[in-house]
Motif scaffolding. Structure first.
Motif, PDB file in Angstrom:
ATOM      1  N   GLY A   4       0.848  -1.189   0.000  1.00  0.00           N
ATOM      2  CA  GLY A   4       0.000   0.000   0.000  1.00  0.00           C
ATOM      3  C   GLY A   4       0.879   1.233   0.000  1.00  0.00           C
ATOM      4  N   LEU A   5       0.495   2.221  -0.770  1.00  0.00           N
ATOM      5  CA  LEU A   5       1.273   3.463  -0.848  1.00  0.00           C
ATOM      6  C   LEU A   5       0.333   4.637  -0.626  1.00  0.00           C
ATOM      7  CD1 LEU A   5       3.997   4.889  -1.663  1.00  0.00           C
ATOM      8  CD2 LEU A   5       3.129   4.881  -4.005  1.00  0.00           C
ATOM      9  N   ILE A   6       0.693   5.486   0.317  1.00  0.00           N
ATOM     10  CA  ILE A   6      -0.091   6.701   0.554  1.00  0.00           C
ATOM     11  C   ILE A   6       0.761   7.890   0.144  1.00  0.00           C
ATOM     12  CG2 ILE A   6      -1.230   8.149   2.284  1.00  0.00           C
ATOM     13  CD1 ILE A   6      -1.977   5.634   3.811  1.00  0.00           C
ATOM     14  N   GLY A   7       0.302   8.633  -0.836  1.00  0.00           N
ATOM     15  CA  GLY A   7       1.040   9.799  -1.322  1.00  0.00           C
ATOM     16  C   GLY A   7       1.566   9.554  -2.723  1.00  0.00           C
ATOM     17  N   ASN A  22       9.025  -3.490 -11.096  1.00  0.00           N
ATOM     18  CA  ASN A  22       9.729  -4.595 -10.438  1.00  0.00           C
ATOM     19  C   ASN A  22       8.753  -5.650  -9.906  1.00  0.00           C
ATOM     20  OD1 ASN A  22      12.780  -4.109 -10.436  1.00  0.00           O
ATOM     21  ND2 ASN A  22      11.918  -2.078 -10.030  1.00  0.00           N
ATOM     22  N   ASN A  23       7.604  -5.704 -10.551  1.00  0.00           N
ATOM     23  CA  ASN A  23       6.615  -6.773 -10.337  1.00  0.00           C
ATOM     24  C   ASN A  23       5.945  -6.770  -8.972  1.00  0.00           C
ATOM     25  OD1 ASN A  23       7.144  -7.750 -12.963  1.00  0.00           O
ATOM     26  ND2 ASN A  23       8.990  -8.760 -12.179  1.00  0.00           N
ATOM     27  N   HIS A  24       5.901  -5.619  -8.341  1.00  0.00           N
ATOM     28  CA  HIS A  24       5.122  -5.517  -7.110  1.00  0.00           C
ATOM     29  C   HIS A  24       3.737  -4.966  -7.463  1.00  0.00           C
ATOM     30  CE1 HIS A  24       8.664  -6.471  -4.844  1.00  0.00           C
ATOM     31  NE2 HIS A  24       9.327  -5.495  -5.436  1.00  0.00           N
ATOM     32  N   THR A  25       2.763  -5.363  -6.673  1.00  0.00           N
ATOM     33  CA  THR A  25       1.407  -4.853  -6.873  1.00  0.00           C
ATOM     34  C   THR A  25       1.225  -3.667  -5.947  1.00  0.00           C
ATOM     35  OG1 THR A  25       0.656  -7.076  -7.376  1.00  0.00           O
ATOM     36  CG2 THR A  25      -1.048  -5.470  -6.778  1.00  0.00           C
ATOM     37  N   VAL A  26       1.010  -2.503  -6.540  1.00  0.00           N
ATOM     38  CA  VAL A  26       0.909  -1.278  -5.739  1.00  0.00           C
ATOM     39  C   VAL A  26      -0.546  -0.828  -5.675  1.00  0.00           C
ATOM     40  CG1 VAL A  26       1.736   1.082  -5.424  1.00  0.00           C
ATOM     41  CG2 VAL A  26       3.195  -0.599  -6.594  1.00  0.00           C
ATOM     42  N   ILE A  27      -1.019  -0.651  -4.453  1.00  0.00           N
ATOM     43  CA  ILE A  27      -2.348  -0.089  -4.234  1.00  0.00           C
ATOM     44  C   ILE A  27      -2.120   1.281  -3.611  1.00  0.00           C
ATOM     45  CG2 ILE A  27      -4.550  -0.378  -3.019  1.00  0.00           C
ATOM     46  CD1 ILE A  27      -3.252  -3.502  -3.156  1.00  0.00           C
ATOM     47  N   SER A  49      -9.906   6.141  -0.494  1.00  0.00           N
ATOM     48  CA  SER A  49      -9.891   6.466   0.935  1.00  0.00           C
ATOM     49  C   SER A  49      -8.858   5.533   1.571  1.00  0.00           C
ATOM     50  CB  SER A  49     -11.265   6.223   1.587  1.00  0.00           C
ATOM     51  OG  SER A  49     -11.558   4.832   1.563  1.00  0.00           O
ATOM     52  N   ILE A  50      -8.433   5.891   2.761  1.00  0.00           N
ATOM     53  CA  ILE A  50      -7.468   5.018   3.449  1.00  0.00           C
ATOM     54  C   ILE A  50      -8.162   3.705   3.820  1.00  0.00           C
ATOM     55  CG2 ILE A  50      -6.047   4.809   5.532  1.00  0.00           C
ATOM     56  CD1 ILE A  50      -5.309   7.749   5.212  1.00  0.00           C
ATOM     57  N   GLN A  51      -9.455   3.781   4.139  1.00  0.00           N
ATOM     58  CA  GLN A  51     -10.224   2.561   4.450  1.00  0.00           C
ATOM     59  C   GLN A  51     -10.219   1.610   3.253  1.00  0.00           C
ATOM     60  OE1 GLN A  51     -11.065   5.677   5.222  1.00  0.00           O
ATOM     61  NE2 GLN A  51     -11.587   5.648   7.395  1.00  0.00           N
ATOM     62  N   LYS A  56      -8.053  -3.425   0.484  1.00  0.00           N
ATOM     63  CA  LYS A  56      -7.462  -4.049  -0.709  1.00  0.00           C
ATOM     64  C   LYS A  56      -6.137  -4.752  -0.408  1.00  0.00           C
ATOM     65  CE  LYS A  56      -9.732  -1.439  -4.333  1.00  0.00           C
ATOM     66  NZ  LYS A  56      -9.694  -0.342  -5.319  1.00  0.00           N
ATOM     67  N   LEU A  57      -5.679  -4.688   0.839  1.00  0.00           N
ATOM     68  CA  LEU A  57      -4.418  -5.348   1.215  1.00  0.00           C
ATOM     69  C   LEU A  57      -4.717  -6.570   2.078  1.00  0.00           C
ATOM     70  CD1 LEU A  57      -2.401  -2.153   2.224  1.00  0.00           C
ATOM     71  CD2 LEU A  57      -1.904  -3.615   0.246  1.00  0.00           C
ATOM     72  N   ASN A  58      -3.837  -7.574   2.013  1.00  0.00           N
ATOM     73  CA  ASN A  58      -4.012  -8.757   2.867  1.00  0.00           C
ATOM     74  C   ASN A  58      -3.004  -8.696   4.021  1.00  0.00           C
ATOM     75  OD1 ASN A  58      -5.675  -9.713   0.754  1.00  0.00           O
ATOM     76  ND2 ASN A  58      -3.852 -10.488  -0.294  1.00  0.00           N
ATOM     77  N   PRO A  59      -3.417  -9.106   5.237  1.00  0.00           N
ATOM     78  CA  PRO A  59      -2.464  -9.122   6.353  1.00  0.00           C
ATOM     79  C   PRO A  59      -1.373 -10.179   6.154  1.00  0.00           C
ATOM     80  CG  PRO A  59      -4.737  -9.511   7.108  1.00  0.00           C
ATOM     81  CD  PRO A  59      -4.761  -9.502   5.618  1.00  0.00           C
ATOM     82  N   PRO A  60      -0.166  -9.999   6.614  1.00  0.00           N
ATOM     83  CA  PRO A  60       0.317  -8.770   7.241  1.00  0.00           C
ATOM     84  C   PRO A  60       0.551  -7.690   6.186  1.00  0.00           C
ATOM     85  CG  PRO A  60       2.112 -10.357   7.086  1.00  0.00           C
ATOM     86  CD  PRO A  60       0.896 -11.032   6.543  1.00  0.00           C
ATOM     87  N   ARG A  61      -0.019  -6.512   6.449  1.00  0.00           N
ATOM     88  CA  ARG A  61       0.012  -5.444   5.454  1.00  0.00           C
ATOM     89  C   ARG A  61       1.252  -4.562   5.630  1.00  0.00           C
ATOM     90  NH1 ARG A  61      -4.658  -5.455   8.341  1.00  0.00           N
ATOM     91  NH2 ARG A  61      -6.578  -6.033   7.290  1.00  0.00           N
ATOM     92  N   SER A  62       1.714  -4.032   4.518  1.00  0.00           N
ATOM     93  CA  SER A  62       2.772  -3.015   4.545  1.00  0.00           C
ATOM     94  C   SER A  62       2.239  -1.775   3.854  1.00  0.00           C
ATOM     95  CB  SER A  62       4.020  -3.500   3.801  1.00  0.00           C
ATOM     96  OG  SER A  62       4.572  -4.622   4.453  1.00  0.00           O
ATOM     97  N   VAL A  63       2.291  -0.651   4.558  1.00  0.00           N
ATOM     98  CA  VAL A  63       1.785   0.602   3.986  1.00  0.00           C
ATOM     99  C   VAL A  63       2.897   1.643   4.033  1.00  0.00           C
ATOM    100  CG1 VAL A  63       0.009   2.385   4.104  1.00  0.00           C
ATOM    101  CG2 VAL A  63      -0.533   0.050   4.845  1.00  0.00           C
ATOM    102  N   TRP A  64       3.274   2.094   2.858  1.00  0.00           N
ATOM    103  CA  TRP A  64       4.381   3.053   2.710  1.00  0.00           C
ATOM    104  C   TRP A  64       3.807   4.466   2.611  1.00  0.00           C
ATOM    105  CZ3 TRP A  64       9.584   1.597   0.498  1.00  0.00           C
ATOM    106  CH2 TRP A  64      10.388   2.712   0.245  1.00  0.00           C
ATOM    107  N   LEU A  65       4.234   5.359   3.487  1.00  0.00           N
ATOM    108  CA  LEU A  65       3.811   6.764   3.416  1.00  0.00           C
ATOM    109  C   LEU A  65       4.870   7.551   2.659  1.00  0.00           C
ATOM    110  CD1 LEU A  65       2.748   7.435   7.145  1.00  0.00           C
ATOM    111  CD2 LEU A  65       1.554   6.134   5.381  1.00  0.00           C
ATOM    112  N   MET A  66       4.452   8.235   1.621  1.00  0.00           N
ATOM    113  CA  MET A  66       5.390   9.086   0.876  1.00  0.00           C
ATOM    114  C   MET A  66       4.776  10.472   0.784  1.00  0.00           C
ATOM    115  SD  MET A  66       8.352   8.244  -0.130  1.00  0.00           S
ATOM    116  CE  MET A  66       9.549   9.546  -0.336  1.00  0.00           C
TER     117      MET A  66
END
Ligand code: NAP
Length: 141
Positions: A4-7, A22-27, A49-51, A56-66
């Motif tokens: 997950g990417l915010i920003g 690089n074959n990652h799925t970015v939401i 929305s952040i919700q 749209k992510l499966n646990p364990p989730r990684s969310v990158w803030l940019m």
């Protein structure tokens, strides 16, 4: 991986394209929706929305803030963290002050969320083609 990417500003948009290549799925979510729409045209999965992003992510989730360093990071973490589960990870990729980073790490640890700061260098072309990442986190993270 799915991330997950915010920003989707100058850095976030280019990082999203780099991850996609690089074959990652970015939401991705951006506060103003026009940038999300632009990213969708480039193969990024948009969330309005952040919700929605979290769903749209499966646990364990990684969310990158940019996003802009400073209060914006705390505001977004305040919205984001109640939606996450134990073991999920928040990454701050912006130029946050290290004292703020330490405070955020401690606060998130209290609610069993992992936190990682990844200061990025190389500007926009680095984000797009080969970013330098300075990673600070617990070794397991
Ligand atoms: N530009 C560079 O060369 C560079 C290099 C290394 C590191 N950095 C760091 O990377 C981070 C992002 O920089 P950038 O150049 O990409 O900035 P930018 O183009 O100005 O984009 C800022 C992003 O932050 C979002 N944002 C700002 N305040 C927000 C809030 N209160 N809530 C939610 N979203 C908010 C903006 O959303 P909106 O679109 O809705 O305004 C936008 O997506 C910063 O910490 C910067 O210091 C930048």
């Amino acid at each position: 991986m799915k991330i997950g990417l915010i920003g989707l500003g100058k850095m976030g948009f280019n990082l999203a394209l780099n991850m996609r290549d690089n074959n990652h799925t970015v939401i991705a979510y951006n506060r103003s929706s026009a940038k999300t729409k632009r990213a969708e045209k480039q193969g990024i999965i948009g969330a309005y929305s952040i919700q929605e992003l979290i769903k749209k992510l499966n646990p364990p989730r990684s969310v990158w803030l940019m996003i802009s360093a400073g209060p914006a990071v705390d505001e977004v973490i305040a919205t984001l963290s109640p939606l996450l589960d134990k073991g999920d990870l928040i990454i701050d990729g912006g130029n946050s002050h290290y004292r703020d980073t330490i405070k955020r790490y401690r606060k998130l640890k209290e609610i069993s969320l992992d936190f990682c700061d990844i200061g990025t260098s190389g500007g926009i072309s680095g984000a797009r083609g080969g970013v330098c990442m300075m990673i600070g986190a617990e070794p397991k993270v």
